[in-house]
Write an enzyme that holds these catalytic residues in place. Structure first.
Site, short mmCIF file in Angstrom:
data_model
loop_
_atom_site.label_atom_id
_atom_site.label_comp_id
_atom_site.label_asym_id
_atom_site.label_seq_id
_atom_site.Cartn_x
_atom_site.Cartn_y
_atom_site.Cartn_z
CG LEU A 43 -43.55 -2.76 -12.61
CD1 LEU A 43 -43.80 -1.30 -14.01
CD2 LEU A 43 -42.05 -2.03 -13.47
CG ASP A 44 -43.78 1.29 -8.99
OD1 ASP A 44 -42.69 1.21 -9.01
OD2 ASP A 44 -44.48 1.31 -9.51
NE ARG A 45 -39.91 -4.68 -3.97
CZ ARG A 45 -38.50 -5.05 -5.10
NH1 ARG A 45 -38.82 -4.87 -6.41
NH2 ARG A 45 -37.30 -5.05 -4.92
CG MET A 46 -47.60 -1.04 -6.38
SD MET A 46 -49.04 -1.23 -4.94
CE MET A 46 -51.02 -0.55 -5.04
CG HIS A 47 -45.18 -7.92 -5.35
ND1 HIS A 47 -44.63 -7.73 -6.83
CD2 HIS A 47 -44.80 -7.89 -4.11
CE1 HIS A 47 -43.48 -7.56 -6.23
NE2 HIS A 47 -43.18 -7.36 -5.10
#
Length: 217
Positions: free
Chosen positions: A194-198
């Protein structure tokens, strides 16, 4: 407005990534073992052609090119594919024996990226694989001077028919065709979050083994 063209709106392509956390403690001690786990999970998920990988090469002058090829095998020594040695990728690898691979497993929000050095397989290994291919694919390897300009589709088809008539059963292995192995120096496993917190975990080869590092997304 400055008069320059604008790209079409891409808002409709936005998506949210959400997956199980990828933690260091959950990964295998080496990248090939971990790749085997993820590859089996990609197969189980029913992904179309999970062995399709983007192969990026560069010429001696640094001009890059990329294309999709099929993984035909892997083990502790690396990742194997086959092609025409005289193709653009073959010429690149003759000049600059380094490459990058990317497995884009989008439906399961994963990708694997490999960087490494490249060597040709032995003639025996290439011949074993060539002779296991369907007859049409073997004739096609002879008929197509891969990456060369052809005048028409008709010219290509005529070349195929000519060679099929010459070898109605077992065509020999072309001297210009064979396998390569990408021996990894780095292998990165990417899990969408989520939220580009890969999650990005990278194995980096050292002597005598591998270092596992987390990269910022």
């Amino acid at each position: 407005m400055d008069g320059t063209s604008r790209p079409p709106a891409l808002a409709g392509l936005r998506r949210t990534y959400e997956g199980e956390p990828l933690l260091e403690a959950d990964l295998a001690p080496d990248p090939i073992t971990q790749f085997a786990v993820w590859f089996q999970e990609a197969l189980a998920a029913g992904l179309p052609e999970p062995n399709a990988m983007v192969l990026a090469t560069a010429s001696a002058g640094g001009r890059p090119s990329a294309r999709t090829v099929l993984l035909k095998g892997y083990d502790e020594h690396g990742f194997v594919f086959y092609t025409n040695y005289e193709s653009r990728k073959g010429r690149d690898l003759a000049e600059n024996a380094r490459a990058s691979l990317l497995f884009p497993w989008h439906p399961i929000r994963r990708q694997v990226r490999v960087e490494g050095t490249v060597v040709r397989l032995s003639n025996e290994e290439s011949a074993d694989y060539f002779n296991s291919r369907p007859y049409g694919s073997r004739i096609g390897a002879w008929a197509s001077r891969q990456s060369a300009v052809v005048r028409s589709r008709e010219e290509l088809d005529a070349r195929y028919e000519e060679l099929a008539a010459r070898w109605p059963e077992d065509p020999p292995v072309p001297e210009f065709w064979g396998g390569y192995r990408v021996s990894p120096l780095e292998v990165e496993f990417w899990q969408g979050q989520l939220d580009r917190m890969h999650d990005r975990l990278r194995y980096r080869r050292t002597r005598p083994g591998w270092v596992l590092e987390r990269l910022a997304p």
